[in-house]
Design an enzyme around this catalytic site. Sequence first.
Site, PDB file in Angstrom:
ATOM      1  N   THR A   1       2.331   2.724   2.790  1.00  0.00           N
ATOM      2  CA  THR A   1       2.014   3.582   3.933  1.00  0.00           C
ATOM      3  C   THR A   1       3.295   4.357   4.259  1.00  0.00           C
ATOM      4  OG1 THR A   1       2.789   2.007   5.581  1.00  0.00           O
ATOM      5  CG2 THR A   1       0.488   1.775   4.846  1.00  0.00           C
TER       6      THR A   1
ATOM      7  N   TYR B   1      -0.978  -3.383  18.905  1.00  0.00           N
ATOM      8  CA  TYR B   1      -0.198  -4.052  17.847  1.00  0.00           C
ATOM      9  C   TYR B   1      -0.118  -5.550  18.114  1.00  0.00           C
ATOM     10  CZ  TYR B   1       3.900  -6.046  15.573  1.00  0.00           C
ATOM     11  OH  TYR B   1       4.737  -6.887  14.873  1.00  0.00           O
TER      12      TYR B   1
ATOM     13  N   PRO C   1       3.138   2.361  27.770  1.00  0.00           N
ATOM     14  CA  PRO C   1       2.328   1.659  28.768  1.00  0.00           C
ATOM     15  C   PRO C   1       2.546   0.149  28.635  1.00  0.00           C
ATOM     16  CG  PRO C   1       0.955   2.979  27.247  1.00  0.00           C
ATOM     17  CD  PRO C   1       2.347   2.980  26.705  1.00  0.00           C
TER      18      PRO C   1
ATOM     19  N   HIS D   1       5.025  -1.763  29.026  1.00  0.00           N
ATOM     20  CA  HIS D   1       6.236  -2.061  28.241  1.00  0.00           C
ATOM     21  C   HIS D   1       6.697  -3.496  28.529  1.00  0.00           C
ATOM     22  CE1 HIS D   1      10.487  -0.372  27.102  1.00  0.00           C
ATOM     23  NE2 HIS D   1      10.207  -1.495  26.459  1.00  0.00           N
TER      24      HIS D   1
ATOM     25  N   THR E   1       4.881 -12.776  15.018  1.00  0.00           N
ATOM     26  CA  THR E   1       5.913 -12.124  15.838  1.00  0.00           C
ATOM     27  C   THR E   1       6.040 -12.804  17.206  1.00  0.00           C
ATOM     28  OG1 THR E   1       6.410 -10.094  17.085  1.00  0.00           O
ATOM     29  CG2 THR E   1       4.129 -10.403  16.452  1.00  0.00           C
ATOM     30  N   ASP E   2       7.191 -12.602  17.841  1.00  0.00           N
ATOM     31  CA  ASP E   2       7.375 -13.111  19.212  1.00  0.00           C
ATOM     32  C   ASP E   2       6.395 -12.433  20.179  1.00  0.00           C
ATOM     33  OD1 ASP E   2       8.569 -10.568  19.238  1.00  0.00           O
ATOM     34  OD2 ASP E   2      10.470 -11.243  20.093  1.00  0.00           O
ATOM     35  N   GLU E   3       5.890 -11.255  19.797  1.00  0.00           N
ATOM     36  CA  GLU E   3       5.023 -10.509  20.729  1.00  0.00           C
ATOM     37  C   GLU E   3       3.680 -11.197  20.959  1.00  0.00           C
ATOM     38  OE1 GLU E   3       4.835  -6.330  20.577  1.00  0.00           O
ATOM     39  OE2 GLU E   3       6.827  -6.128  19.713  1.00  0.00           O
TER      40      GLU E   3
ATOM     41  N   ASN F   1      12.684  -9.555  17.549  1.00  0.00           N
ATOM     42  CA  ASN F   1      12.994  -8.198  17.033  1.00  0.00           C
ATOM     43  C   ASN F   1      14.024  -8.258  15.916  1.00  0.00           C
ATOM     44  OD1 ASN F   1      11.882  -7.507  19.731  1.00  0.00           O
ATOM     45  ND2 ASN F   1      12.469  -5.442  19.089  1.00  0.00           N
TER      46      ASN F   1
ATOM     47  N   LYS G   1       0.826  -1.215   0.000  1.00  0.00           N
ATOM     48  CA  LYS G   1       0.000   0.000   0.000  1.00  0.00           C
ATOM     49  C   LYS G   1       0.859   1.263   0.000  1.00  0.00           C
ATOM     50  CE  LYS G   1      -3.776   2.013   2.737  1.00  0.00           C
ATOM     51  NZ  LYS G   1      -4.538   1.877   3.987  1.00  0.00           N
TER      52      LYS G   1
ATOM     53  N   LYS H   1      -1.736  -8.784  16.093  1.00  0.00           N
ATOM     54  CA  LYS H   1      -0.891  -9.828  15.490  1.00  0.00           C
ATOM     55  C   LYS H   1      -1.255 -11.198  16.062  1.00  0.00           C
ATOM     56  CE  LYS H   1       2.208  -9.544  13.008  1.00  0.00           C
ATOM     57  NZ  LYS H   1       2.312  -9.577  11.507  1.00  0.00           N
TER      58      LYS H   1
END
Length: 331
Positions: A36, A151, A277, A279, A123-125, A178, A34, A155
């Site tokens: 962005t 985010y 926030p 974190h 992702t690892d998140e 990361n 796109k 995901k």
Amino acid sequence: MLKRILVTGGAGFIGTNFVYKTAGSGFEIVVLDKLTYAGGKDNLDPLINSGKIKFAQGDICDADFVKTSMDGVDAVVHFAAESHNTRSETDPDLFYRTNVKGTQCMLEEAFKAGVKKFIHISTDEVYGSIADGYFSEEDKLLGDSQATSAYSKSKSQADDLAMEFGRNYPVVVLRPTNNFGPWQYPEKALPRWISNILLGSKIPLWGEGQQVRDWLYAPLTSECILFLLENGVNGNAYNVAANHDPEITNRTAAEWICRLLDADPEKWIEFIPDPRPNHDFRYALNVEKITKLGFKPVIDPYNQFKITADWYKENRSWWKKRKEEAESIYK
Ligand code: NAD
Ligand code: TDX
């Protein structure tokens, strides 16, 4: 034989690294992006102008556009996403639309068109933070899981969709840690810090800088995706990580950047109150599954940080035109 690969988000950071690794190595690459703020057609112009890849600008949420893009495609590598935690604090709806609805649209259209492999970049998140030990693939919970930001929640839901499709279709999910390397937008920690120093500004380290990230060099993630295109078992998720020993705190990462740019860390690192926030403190993944499958990346973090810092030194015009927009989100 997977010949024609549709790469969504191929003008973004990891996408660009992947496209440079694969273009000209027997694959026909079509990038769908796109463009962005995070997408740079300038990244790919040398490949587009020399006819090595094709490029189509469009939205992964636009089913008609996606359907047209699937023509003759053997495999999809799906990177396209809103990728920055800080931005998700102010516009969570955009993250849900792109990351969840966009992924659903990609999966539906890919399998209507008979695509033979779909690699979803997660992702690892999606696992959230872990104080000790390592998350394995089966530790992912459904829904928002242990994810803490808009985010990572989006995901996590996208990952569920991909795994759900993987029950009936050839989907493989990759959960990398990361990434860092060339072409990373300067909103993210490493390129922000490198470009700050090159401009004579300090590195803002959030809180005490004791958070741990598992820094993985983007060209290695690209190798991993190529490996999974051939060897990934459908319906499976795979972690990939560097597993640094010793682990790298944000403070250590910032000190390395200083050393690589001949800057005294005492003078150039500025500790500031943590603006994020919830974190996440530490990400850590167990990589036994992908190692057993045969993928063993070369982990050499200080040297890979050096190559990255050198790239930013040599490509000032690339990041200078992005820097003001990137910094605007921290004001
Ligand atoms: P990025 O933000 O640099 O690039 C994202 C790309 O997607 C951009 O080119 C953008 O234009 C494109 N895009 C955004 N919305 C789109 C839409 N609606 N339609 C089409 N294209 C769209 O991201 P990145 O850091 O390269 O991350 C790529 C993928 O890897 C993401 O899915 C991210 O969640 C995942 N990931 C990133 C990291 C990391 O450290 N960067 C780590 C693990 C996983
Ligand atoms: O100026 C900074 N100072 C600082 O201390 C910035 C920008 C970040 N930080 C810290 C926050 C994190 O602990 O550095 C760490 C890395 O921050 P980001 O680069 O924002 O990455 P992170 O939030 O860890 O998320 C990244 O990894 C997982 C990617 O942006 C995601 O797309 C990926 O899924």
